[in-house]
Design a protein around this motif. Structure first.
Motif, PDB file in Angstrom:
ATOM      1  N   LYS A   1       0.858  -1.175   0.000  1.00 60.07           N
ATOM      2  CA  LYS A   1       0.000   0.000   0.000  1.00 60.07           C
ATOM      3  C   LYS A   1       0.901   1.234   0.000  1.00 60.07           C
ATOM      4  O   LYS A   1       1.893   1.286   0.701  1.00 60.07           O
ATOM      5  CB  LYS A   1      -0.925   0.000   1.218  1.00 60.07           C
ATOM      6  N   TYR A   2       0.520   2.233  -0.788  1.00 61.87           N
ATOM      7  CA  TYR A   2       1.353   3.416  -0.980  1.00 61.87           C
ATOM      8  C   TYR A   2       0.576   4.662  -0.562  1.00 61.87           C
ATOM      9  O   TYR A   2      -0.608   4.808  -0.880  1.00 61.87           O
ATOM     10  CB  TYR A   2       1.788   3.538  -2.439  1.00 61.87           C
ATOM     11  N   PHE A   3       1.269   5.561   0.141  1.00 62.08           N
ATOM     12  CA  PHE A   3       0.653   6.777   0.637  1.00 62.08           C
ATOM     13  C   PHE A   3       1.581   7.960   0.360  1.00 62.08           C
ATOM     14  O   PHE A   3       2.779   7.894   0.644  1.00 62.08           O
ATOM     15  CB  PHE A   3       0.417   6.698   2.147  1.00 62.08           C
ATOM     16  N   LEU A   4       1.022   9.034  -0.175  1.00 66.46           N
ATOM     17  CA  LEU A   4       1.750  10.284  -0.286  1.00 66.46           C
ATOM     18  C   LEU A   4       1.535  11.081   0.991  1.00 66.46           C
ATOM     19  O   LEU A   4       0.404  11.223   1.474  1.00 66.46           O
ATOM     20  CB  LEU A   4       1.275  11.091  -1.491  1.00 66.46           C
ATOM     21  N   LEU A   5       2.629  11.589   1.570  1.00 60.65           N
ATOM     22  CA  LEU A   5       2.581  12.344   2.817  1.00 60.65           C
ATOM     23  C   LEU A   5       3.066  13.764   2.570  1.00 60.65           C
ATOM     24  O   LEU A   5       4.126  13.966   1.979  1.00 60.65           O
ATOM     25  CB  LEU A   5       3.460  11.690   3.882  1.00 60.65           C
ATOM     26  N   ALA A   6       2.293  14.744   3.028  1.00 56.52           N
ATOM     27  CA  ALA A   6       2.685  16.157   2.902  1.00 56.52           C
ATOM     28  C   ALA A   6       3.068  16.684   4.277  1.00 56.52           C
ATOM     29  O   ALA A   6       2.381  16.433   5.271  1.00 56.52           O
ATOM     30  CB  ALA A   6       1.545  16.980   2.325  1.00 56.52           C
ATOM     31  N   ASP A   7       4.152  17.436   4.335  1.00 59.45           N
ATOM     32  CA  ASP A   7       4.684  17.963   5.588  1.00 59.45           C
ATOM     33  C   ASP A   7       4.581  19.490   5.552  1.00 59.45           C
ATOM     34  O   ASP A   7       4.853  20.115   4.518  1.00 59.45           O
ATOM     35  CB  ASP A   7       6.153  17.545   5.732  1.00 59.45           C
ATOM     36  N   LEU A  14       6.889   9.492   0.068  1.00 61.21           N
ATOM     37  CA  LEU A  14       6.105   8.339  -0.352  1.00 61.21           C
ATOM     38  C   LEU A  14       6.308   7.234   0.671  1.00 61.21           C
ATOM     39  O   LEU A  14       7.417   6.734   0.858  1.00 61.21           O
ATOM     40  CB  LEU A  14       6.536   7.860  -1.743  1.00 61.21           C
ATOM     41  N   LEU A  15       5.222   6.876   1.356  1.00 62.46           N
ATOM     42  CA  LEU A  15       5.240   5.816   2.359  1.00 62.46           C
ATOM     43  C   LEU A  15       4.790   4.513   1.723  1.00 62.46           C
ATOM     44  O   LEU A  15       3.735   4.462   1.087  1.00 62.46           O
ATOM     45  CB  LEU A  15       4.314   6.177   3.524  1.00 62.46           C
ATOM     46  N   THR A  16       5.588   3.480   1.871  1.00 59.63           N
ATOM     47  CA  THR A  16       5.233   2.135   1.413  1.00 59.63           C
ATOM     48  C   THR A  16       4.993   1.266   2.635  1.00 59.63           C
ATOM     49  O   THR A  16       5.849   1.182   3.523  1.00 59.63           O
ATOM     50  CB  THR A  16       6.358   1.526   0.561  1.00 59.63           C
ATOM     51  N   LEU A  17       3.820   0.639   2.687  1.00 63.28           N
ATOM     52  CA  LEU A  17       3.439  -0.170   3.838  1.00 63.28           C
ATOM     53  C   LEU A  17       3.181  -1.601   3.381  1.00 63.28           C
ATOM     54  O   LEU A  17       2.401  -1.837   2.463  1.00 63.28           O
ATOM     55  CB  LEU A  17       2.178   0.409   4.492  1.00 63.28           C
ATOM     56  N   LYS A  18       3.854  -2.543   4.035  1.00 60.61           N
ATOM     57  CA  LYS A  18       3.692  -3.965   3.723  1.00 60.61           C
ATOM     58  C   LYS A  18       3.371  -4.730   4.997  1.00 60.61           C
ATOM     59  O   LYS A  18       3.945  -4.459   6.052  1.00 60.61           O
ATOM     60  CB  LYS A  18       4.973  -4.533   3.098  1.00 60.61           C
ATOM     61  N   SER A  19       2.460  -5.676   4.884  1.00 58.94           N
ATOM     62  CA  SER A  19       2.150  -6.582   6.003  1.00 58.94           C
ATOM     63  C   SER A  19       1.868  -5.837   7.304  1.00 58.94           C
ATOM     64  O   SER A  19       2.246  -6.287   8.383  1.00 58.94           O
ATOM     65  CB  SER A  19       3.298  -7.576   6.212  1.00 58.94           C
ATOM     66  N   ASP A  20       1.270  -4.652   7.178  1.00 54.91           N
ATOM     67  CA  ASP A  20       0.767  -3.892   8.324  1.00 54.91           C
ATOM     68  C   ASP A  20       1.834  -3.176   9.128  1.00 54.91           C
ATOM     69  O   ASP A  20       1.559  -2.163   9.764  1.00 54.91           O
ATOM     70  CB  ASP A  20      -0.052  -4.807   9.259  1.00 54.91           C
ATOM     71  N   SER A  21       3.067  -3.689   9.155  1.00 53.87           N
ATOM     72  CA  SER A  21       4.062  -3.080  10.037  1.00 53.87           C
ATOM     73  C   SER A  21       5.429  -2.867   9.387  1.00 53.87           C
ATOM     74  O   SER A  21       6.292  -2.222   9.976  1.00 53.87           O
ATOM     75  CB  SER A  21       4.239  -3.928  11.299  1.00 53.87           C
TER      76      SER A  21
END
Length: 240
Positions: A1-7, A14-21
C-alpha cells in the motif's frame, strides 16, 4: 500500500506499507523549476495531498503565510516525472483557480486555509480549517463543493449544526460520500449527500486514544489527515 505524505515544512514523502508493520519512507524531490517556484513562499506550508486514482492527478493544499497570504493559499496541481508518482519527482506545479475567487478567499487568513481536500468522480470537496477568534478556533468550519469540470464553487456547507469545529482532513470513498477529521474535537465524521448536496446522513465517531498498557492515561492526539485503502481500512495522520 502506498501513501503520499505532505509535511507543513515543505516536504513530500512516499510511504510504502507492507504486512501492516513493515514500511519505508522515500523522499519526493522537486525539479529546479518547482523548487524556484516554491522558494518565493514565506513558508512552504503543505497541508493536504490528494491522489485521484481515476486520472493519476495529484493535488496539494498549501496554507498562506505572511502579509500577502492569499497570494499563496490554495490548491495546487502537481505533475510527477513521466506522470508517475513512483518516479518520486515533481516536475510541474500549477495553482488552481476556483471560482468565484471572492468566495474562495473570503475566509482564508494567515496560516488558515484548506486543510481538507477530497474528490470523487465529479466534484472536489474543500474543507476550510475553521474560523479563528483571538487566536482560537471557533465552533464551525466550511465545506465548499466544487464542480471538477469548471472549478465553480456550487455550494457552501457550514458544519456548525453538525458539531464539527475544525476540518483537518477529508477523504471521499465514493460519490457523495465524505469522511473527515475534526482535530479539536478528536472525532472522525462521515457525511452522505444526495445529488443536490443536501445532507442525507451524518455520523460521528470518537477518536479518543489511550496509551497502551496505561489505559487510565489519555493520549491527546492532533489528527491532521484521513484516508482509506481498498479494503476499507481507515488511516489517520497524527501530528502530536
Amino acid at each position: 500500500k502506498y501513501f503520499l505524505l505532505a509535511d507543513d515544512i515543505g516536504f513530500i514523502n512516499l510511504l510504502t506499507l507492507k504486512s501492516d508493520s513493515i514500511f519505508s519512507i522515500d523522499s519526493v524531490t522537486f525539479s529546479d523549476s518547482v523548487s524556484n517556484y516554491l522558494s518565493n513562499f514565506p513558508k512552504q506550508d503543505f497541508e493536504e495531498i490528494t491522489y485521484d486514482k481515476n486520472t493519476g492527478d495529484v493535488y496539494l493544499s498549501i496554507e498562506g503565510n505572511g502579509e500577502n497570504f492569499n497570494d499563496y493559499v490554495g490548491i495546487y496541481k502537481l505533475v510527477f516525472k513521466d506522470e508517475d508518482v513512483f518516479s518520486k519527482q515533481v516536475v510541474s506545479i500549477e495553482k488552481m483557480n476556483f471560482k468565484p475567487a471572492e468566495v474562495f478567499y473570503k475566509y482564508t487568513n494567515w496560516n488558515t486555509g484548506y486543510e481538507g481536500f477530497a474528490l470523487d468522480d465529479n466534484y472536489f470537496y474543500l474543507g476550510l480549517e475553521g474560523f479563528v477568534n483571538n487566536y482560537q478556533f471557533a465552533d464551525s468550519a466550511l465545506i465548499f463543493i466544487v464542480n471538477k469540470s469548471h472549478l465553480n464553487i456550487i455550494k457552501t456547507i457550514s458544519t456548525k449544526s453538525l458539531g464539527v469545529y475544525t476540518i483537518c482532513g477529508l477523504f471521499s470513498d465514493e460519490d457523495y460520500s465524505l469522511w473527515g477529521i475534526d482535530r479539536n474535537n478528536r472525532t472522525i465524521f462521515h457525511i452522505l449527500f444526495d445529488t443536490e448536496f443536501n445532507i442525507k446522513s451524518f455520523s460521528k465517531f470518537d477518536g479518543t486514544t489511550l496509551i497502551p498498557g496505561y489505559h487510565n492515561l489519555n493520549y491527546l492526539p492532533s489528527y491532521e489527515s484521513i484516508t482509506m485503502d481498498d479494503d476499507d481500512n481507515i488511516y489517520i495522520v497524527d501530528d502530536p
